[in-house]
Enzyme design. Structure first.
Site, short mmCIF file in Angstrom:
data_model
loop_
_atom_site.label_atom_id
_atom_site.label_comp_id
_atom_site.label_asym_id
_atom_site.label_seq_id
_atom_site.Cartn_x
_atom_site.Cartn_y
_atom_site.Cartn_z
N ASP A 249 -2.96 4.44 -8.47
CA ASP A 249 -4.15 4.73 -8.60
C ASP A 249 -4.44 6.13 -8.11
O ASP A 249 -5.35 6.21 -7.07
CB ASP A 249 -5.36 3.78 -8.38
CG ASP A 249 -5.26 3.24 -6.92
OD1 ASP A 249 -4.16 3.39 -6.24
OD2 ASP A 249 -6.19 2.91 -6.46
N HIS B 270 -0.90 4.19 3.97
CA HIS B 270 -0.75 3.14 3.07
C HIS B 270 0.52 2.91 2.19
O HIS B 270 1.43 2.49 2.24
CB HIS B 270 -1.91 2.73 2.58
CG HIS B 270 -3.08 2.70 3.51
ND1 HIS B 270 -3.41 1.69 4.30
CD2 HIS B 270 -4.27 3.36 3.52
CE1 HIS B 270 -4.37 1.59 4.94
NE2 HIS B 270 -5.15 2.59 4.41
C1 BDR Z 1 -5.15 1.06 -0.44
O1 BDR Z 1 -6.36 1.33 -1.00
C2 BDR Z 1 -6.49 2.52 -1.60
O2 BDR Z 1 -7.58 3.44 -1.17
C3 BDR Z 1 -5.06 3.28 -0.94
O3 BDR Z 1 -4.55 4.05 -1.92
C4 BDR Z 1 -4.15 2.07 -0.74
O4 BDR Z 1 -3.36 1.65 -1.95
C5 BDR Z 1 -5.27 0.87 1.22
O5 BDR Z 1 -6.00 -0.21 1.11
CA CA Z 2 -3.37 3.29 -4.14
#
Ligand code: BDR
Ligand code: CA
Length: 331
Positions: free
Chosen positions: A16, A253
């Site tokens: 995403d 992340h």
């Molecule tokens: C996840 O949430 C999204 O904001 C980031 O892309 C990552 O996949 C981190 O909690």
């Molecule tokens: Ca993500």
């Protein structure tokens, strides 16, 4: 056989984008062991339409318009959709880019779920799925093809938290919270599954200066775009956490899901059934069965997943830098 088909990891990237999603995409393109077969998009950090546009754009910038992109889940399976977090990733998902170049790659007409199923059937046992957003595409793919857990080689996902507090509630991580029903189906389905959650992603802080250095090295619009996006994203994290502000950085992340794929030795794991709270105050919490005691309530008999609990943070940072410093961008 071409060089790319010999790469050890044939991957579908479910995403995403999203700033850390963009970081992860470029890591995957740059890494010599990863063959990226397709990018399947979902709502999450942005709407699914924006996610698909961003995936096409990031690929085009890097000279990889040959890689198929699909549009997938537009909303959670059951709960109502929340507004995308524009304050974290920007209204456009890439830190509010001041301008965009023209690009002419177009979406593959299949849904993300259908693409995953078609590819898994065509190459049984070979493909690893790396989901880094809400898990609706994978849950829908399971509806089309219940044998998917046997057809995919592995799932390495970014999401969840075992001991670390959540980032959208005291217990929930954003990707799982965005579609808890989909996530619970995925954890119960029997995939060979590795969960890369906040327990490890909160241990790896990537300084903006690293992205400035890599952009200066490449002198290419793809890396300038990533640097711009990371700078915006770091503003959010630096505002939230004093220890992140100290180095003006951010959590990587999603890129850690790919690091766990290419370099699993950098992590420590615990295994057990993972279930997701689908409603109430704990909605989106990922609960790992830690011991084989017989719990009084049912629901813990399901397949085990592997959760990352510790990570060698400096080694991850070094690897991300070495990988993205490679000569990987195509003209
Ligand atoms: C996840 O949430 C999204 O904001 C980031 O892309 C990552 O996949 C981190 O909690
Ligand atoms: Ca993500």
């Amino acid at each position: 056989m071409s060089t790319t088909t010999q790469r050890p990891h044939a991957v579908i990237y479910d995403t995403d984008p999203g700033v850390d999603d963009a970081m992860a995409l470029y890591y995957a393109l740059a890494h010599p062991d990863i063959e990226l077969l397709g990018v399947t998009t979902t709502f999450g950090n942005v709407t699914v339409d924006q996610a698909a546009t961003n995936a096409l754009y990031l690929l085009a910038l890097a000279g990889r318009a040959d890689i198929p992109v699909t549009r997938g889940a537009a909303a959670p399976l059951v709960k109502h959709a929340e507004a995308p977090p524009a304050h974290i990733h920007g209204a456009d998902g890439l830190g509010n880019l001041p301008q965009r170049q023209r690009f002419d790659n177009r979406l593959d007409p299949r849904s993300s779920a259908q693409f995953i199923v078609d590819m898994a059937r065509a190459r049984p046992g070979e493909i690893t799925l790396v989901p880094v957003g809400p898990l609706g595409n994978l849950a829908l793919a399971l509806e089309i093809e219940p044998r998917l857990p046997q057809l995919l080689r592995a799932v390495v996902l970014m999401g969840g938290a075992v001991l670390e507090p959540g980032n959208v509630s005291p217990v929930a991580e954003a990707n799982i919270w965005n579609d808890p029903h989909a996530a619970d189906r995925v954890f119960c389905a029997g995939f060979p599954l590795t969960m890369v959650g906040l327990d490890v992603t909160h241990q790896v802080i990537l300084p903006v200066a690293l992205f400035a250095e890599m952009a200066a090295h490449h002198q290419h619009p793809a890396m300038h775009t990533l640097h711009h996006a990371v700078d915006f994203y770091a503003g959010f994290y630096s505002g939230l956490y004093p220890h992140v502000a100290q180095i003006h950085g951010c959590f990587g992340h999603d890129v850690l899901a790919f690091v766990a794929l290419t370099d699993p030795q950098l992590f420590e794991y615990e295994s057990g059934a993972v279930r997701v709270a689908v409603d109430g105050l704990a909605q989106g919490q990922t609960m790992l069965r830690r011991k084989t005691i017989s719990y009084p309530q049912s629901g813990w008999e399901g397949p085990a997943s592997r959760a990352c609990m510790q990570v060698q943070a400096q080694a991850c940072k070094d690897l991300i830098k070495t990988t993205l410093m490679r000569d990987w961008i195509r003209p």
